[in-house]
Motif scaffolding. Structure first.
Motif, PDB file in Angstrom:
ATOM      1  N   CYS A  47      22.747 -18.456 -51.755  1.00 38.38           N
ATOM      2  CA  CYS A  47      24.404 -18.183 -50.586  1.00 38.38           C
ATOM      3  C   CYS A  47      23.827 -17.676 -48.700  1.00 38.38           C
ATOM      4  CB  CYS A  47      25.035 -17.574 -51.552  1.00 38.38           C
ATOM      5  SG  CYS A  47      26.334 -18.871 -52.367  1.00 38.38           S
ATOM      6  N   ILE A  48      23.110 -16.154 -49.569  1.00 39.74           N
ATOM      7  CA  ILE A  48      22.387 -15.590 -48.081  1.00 39.74           C
ATOM      8  C   ILE A  48      21.803 -17.187 -47.209  1.00 39.74           C
ATOM      9  CG2 ILE A  48      21.672 -13.872 -47.764  1.00 39.74           C
ATOM     10  CD1 ILE A  48      22.162 -12.201 -49.399  1.00 39.74           C
ATOM     11  N   THR A  49      20.879 -16.990 -47.925  1.00 36.47           N
ATOM     12  CA  THR A  49      20.304 -18.645 -47.177  1.00 36.47           C
ATOM     13  C   THR A  49      20.406 -20.017 -46.559  1.00 36.47           C
ATOM     14  OG1 THR A  49      18.072 -18.203 -48.973  1.00 36.47           O
ATOM     15  CG2 THR A  49      18.061 -20.341 -47.942  1.00 36.47           C
ATOM     16  N   VAL A  50      21.841 -20.577 -47.010  1.00 37.54           N
ATOM     17  CA  VAL A  50      23.032 -20.714 -46.238  1.00 37.54           C
ATOM     18  C   VAL A  50      23.278 -20.410 -45.355  1.00 37.54           C
ATOM     19  CG1 VAL A  50      24.853 -22.442 -46.698  1.00 37.54           C
ATOM     20  CG2 VAL A  50      23.261 -22.635 -48.240  1.00 37.54           C
ATOM     21  N   PHE A  51      23.795 -19.289 -46.124  1.00 35.83           N
ATOM     22  CA  PHE A  51      25.128 -18.213 -44.843  1.00 35.83           C
ATOM     23  C   PHE A  51      23.443 -18.858 -42.974  1.00 35.83           C
ATOM     24  CE2 PHE A  51      26.087 -14.326 -43.344  1.00 35.83           C
ATOM     25  CZ  PHE A  51      27.933 -14.519 -42.638  1.00 35.83           C
ATOM     26  N   LEU A  52      22.924 -17.543 -43.542  1.00 35.73           N
ATOM     27  CA  LEU A  52      21.653 -16.716 -42.278  1.00 35.73           C
ATOM     28  C   LEU A  52      21.414 -18.739 -41.604  1.00 35.73           C
ATOM     29  CD1 LEU A  52      20.000 -14.549 -43.683  1.00 35.73           C
ATOM     30  CD2 LEU A  52      21.707 -14.639 -42.387  1.00 35.73           C
ATOM     31  N   SER A  53      20.974 -19.738 -42.101  1.00 31.21           N
ATOM     32  CA  SER A  53      20.950 -20.534 -41.781  1.00 31.21           C
ATOM     33  C   SER A  53      21.651 -21.752 -41.081  1.00 31.21           C
ATOM     34  CB  SER A  53      20.002 -21.381 -42.668  1.00 31.21           C
ATOM     35  OG  SER A  53      20.794 -22.128 -43.876  1.00 31.21           O
ATOM     36  N   TYR A  54      23.139 -21.194 -41.514  1.00 29.26           N
ATOM     37  CA  TYR A  54      23.620 -22.374 -41.118  1.00 29.26           C
ATOM     38  C   TYR A  54      24.744 -22.045 -40.202  1.00 29.26           C
ATOM     39  CZ  TYR A  54      27.468 -25.908 -41.140  1.00 29.26           C
ATOM     40  OH  TYR A  54      28.313 -27.105 -40.251  1.00 29.26           O
ATOM     41  N   LEU A  83      14.551 -17.217 -44.374  1.00 33.67           N
ATOM     42  CA  LEU A  83      13.868 -17.870 -44.169  1.00 33.67           C
ATOM     43  C   LEU A  83      12.703 -17.006 -45.028  1.00 33.67           C
ATOM     44  CD1 LEU A  83      11.207 -20.336 -44.733  1.00 33.67           C
ATOM     45  CD2 LEU A  83      10.117 -18.577 -43.046  1.00 33.67           C
ATOM     46  N   LEU A  84      13.121 -16.014 -45.154  1.00 35.28           N
ATOM     47  CA  LEU A  84      12.028 -14.452 -46.122  1.00 35.28           C
ATOM     48  C   LEU A  84      13.169 -14.716 -47.463  1.00 35.28           C
ATOM     49  CD1 LEU A  84      12.324 -12.223 -42.722  1.00 35.28           C
ATOM     50  CD2 LEU A  84      10.221 -13.310 -44.457  1.00 35.28           C
ATOM     51  N   VAL A  85      14.244 -14.529 -47.181  1.00 35.30           N
ATOM     52  CA  VAL A  85      14.822 -14.620 -48.338  1.00 35.30           C
ATOM     53  C   VAL A  85      15.347 -15.840 -49.210  1.00 35.30           C
ATOM     54  CG1 VAL A  85      17.725 -15.209 -49.232  1.00 35.30           C
ATOM     55  CG2 VAL A  85      17.100 -13.421 -47.261  1.00 35.30           C
ATOM     56  N   ALA A  86      14.722 -16.944 -48.580  1.00 37.56           N
ATOM     57  CA  ALA A  86      14.680 -18.199 -49.384  1.00 37.56           C
ATOM     58  C   ALA A  86      13.320 -18.104 -50.307  1.00 37.56           C
ATOM     59  CB  ALA A  86      14.389 -19.663 -48.857  1.00 37.56           C
ATOM     60  N   LEU A  87      12.065 -17.270 -50.306  1.00 37.51           N
ATOM     61  CA  LEU A  87      10.642 -16.737 -50.389  1.00 37.51           C
ATOM     62  C   LEU A  87      11.247 -16.162 -51.951  1.00 37.51           C
ATOM     63  CD1 LEU A  87       8.967 -15.894 -47.548  1.00 37.51           C
ATOM     64  CD2 LEU A  87       8.302 -17.661 -49.071  1.00 37.51           C
ATOM     65  N   PHE A  88      12.337 -16.005 -51.470  1.00 40.19           N
ATOM     66  CA  PHE A  88      12.155 -14.858 -53.738  1.00 40.19           C
ATOM     67  C   PHE A  88      12.992 -16.055 -54.327  1.00 40.19           C
ATOM     68  CE2 PHE A  88      11.662 -11.656 -50.235  1.00 40.19           C
ATOM     69  CZ  PHE A  88      10.750 -10.508 -51.091  1.00 40.19           C
ATOM     70  N   ILE A  89      13.826 -16.648 -53.999  1.00 39.23           N
ATOM     71  CA  ILE A  89      13.990 -18.233 -54.841  1.00 39.23           C
ATOM     72  C   ILE A  89      13.193 -18.642 -55.879  1.00 39.23           C
ATOM     73  CG2 ILE A  89      15.599 -20.225 -54.928  1.00 39.23           C
ATOM     74  CD1 ILE A  89      16.451 -19.264 -52.018  1.00 39.23           C
TER      75      ILE A  89
END
Length: 418
Positions: A178-185, A370-376
């Motif tokens: 969800c954080i990845t979606v928010f920061l990218s969208y 991108l940095l957050v998505a690395l931890f998925i």
């Protein structure tokens, strides 16, 4: 006015998407598909009847304008897990295809026959869409699930958007998504609200060039979301596809921000088409984190966050343009649109270090995504996640969806990493 409308609509979408998703998990997708499509299209005829009613209805329609969450949950119902990313890509690609066709048709008909015909034609197509859903689209939930589901209660905890946010916080993987979606969208939503006006006023694109830009970008997005997405998902996996899409988005926004020539916009547009693979890949990943009877909830949460970004993004971009004294005001079309404008403001923008400041801020936001998505994690244990989601949802899962101990999910058995 546009920023206010989008803000209200986005906030209402954020609040209603979890409720619509939860209800569709219990009562089926088709009825809610009809409801969301109807309210999404309802404001169209009001454009000619009453502008103020149009503004009011399009704002309130945000409550039901969450078609994507229902559609993606529908896709999850009728596809196997390994097929979903391709199916989500096809859904997004058909949306891109409509963006290729409709602006050109609308602009041509409006110029030749007037705007009234455009509104009438759009209304007729919307009615045709509703009739198509009624006649040709079957219910996706299995027949054995629906009779038992109609009497199932919906608790406030399931429908409450803030309760859904609490569930996000309790689930680290969904929180990261969800954080990845928010920061990218967020920058993407702001870009949609101002970019084509930016091309006209700052980059001095003619109206025909803007239409051609939209068409080329849409065609490349269709290719990216079908052929390229399918190849990437098979070759590098779900998570790496998301990371690659975010990388393309960073490059695209940085190019928009620093670009000062029209050819740079065209090149960045090609990169933007590649970045369109991110959302279908995210939707496929999020569908793997929930059980079959929770697809509407998780897709509703993602759609709700996107709705919130649709409200915040235009305001953010407008504020940054204002801070850097870049004025975007719609001008009447004149002959100078087709030629080269050498106004002092244009020279100032061309010579400035950052012609498009909001796009650079957007690139920084996507870098954080991108940095957050690395931890998925690439692989999630669905059996554990299913019990976790049932616990978070207060035990309101459907009795018909329970599996016998011997009926393990087959994709798990085929995944050696799990």
């Amino acid at each position: 006015m546009n920023g206010l409308i989008q803000g209200v609509k986005g906030l209402l979408s954020f609040l209603s998407a979890p409720l619509i998703g939860a209800l569709s998990d219990v009562w089926g997708r088709k009825s809610f598909l009809l409801l969301t499509v109807f309210f999404t299209c309802a404001p169209i005829p009001l454009m000619k009847i009453s502008p103020w009613w149009y503004f009011a209805v399009i704002s309130v329609s945000g409550v039901f304008a969450v078609t994507f969450s229902v559609v993606f949950a529908y896709v999850a119902d009728i596809t196997q897990e390994h097929e979903r990313s391709m199916a989500y890509g096809q859904v997004s690609a058909t949306f891109a295809a409509s963006l290729v066709i409709s602006p050109a048709i609308g602009a041509y008909l409006g110029r030749v026959y007037g705007d009234s015909l455009v509104v009438v034609l759009a209304t007729a197509i919307a009615l045709l869409d509703i009739c198509f859903i009624l006649v040709a689209v079957p219910e996706s939930l299995p027949e054995k699930m629906r009779p038992a589901s109609w009497g199932a209660p919906i608790s406030w905890e399931q429908a409450d958007p803030f309760a859904s946010l609490k569930k996000v916080g309790q689930d680290s993987i969904v929180l990261l998504i969800c954080i990845t979606v928010f920061l990218s969208y967020l920058p993407e939503a702001g870009q949609y609200s101002s970019f084509f006006l930016y091309l006209r006023q700052i980059m001095k694109f003619s109206p025909e060039s803007v239409a051609a830009f939209i068409a080329v970008l849409g065609i490349l997005s269709i290719i990216a979301q079908t052929i390229v997405l399918s190849l990437l998902m098979r070759s590098i996996g779900n998570k790496n596809t998301i990371l690659l899409g975010l990388g393309f988005q960073i490059l695209q926004l940085a190019w928009y921000g620093f670009g000062s020539e029209p050819w740079m916009m065209w090149a960045a547009g090609a990169v933007a088409a590649m970045s369109s693979i991110t959302f279908p890949a995210v939707s496929a990943l999020v569908s793997r984190t929930a059980d079959a009877d929770q697809q509407g909830v998780v897709q509703g949460m993602i759609t709700g966050i996107r709705g919130l970004c649709n409200g915040l993004g235009p305001a953010l971009y407008g504020f940054i343009f204002y801070i850097f004294h870049v004025e975007l005001k719609e001008l009447p079309m004149t002959g100078t649109d087709l030629g080269t404008n050498t106004s002092p403001q244009h020279h100032f923008e061309q010579n400035s270090i950052i012609p498009g400041p909001p796009f650079l801020f957007g690139a920084c936001s996507v870098l954080l995504a991108l940095l957050v998505a690395l931890f998925i994690p690439e692989h999630t244990n669905l059996s554990l996640r299913s019990s976790s989601w049932r616990k978070h949802c207060g035990g309101h899962s459907h009795p018909h969806s329970a599996q016998a101990p011997g009926e393990a999910k087959e994709p798990l058995l085929q995944d050696t990493n799990v």
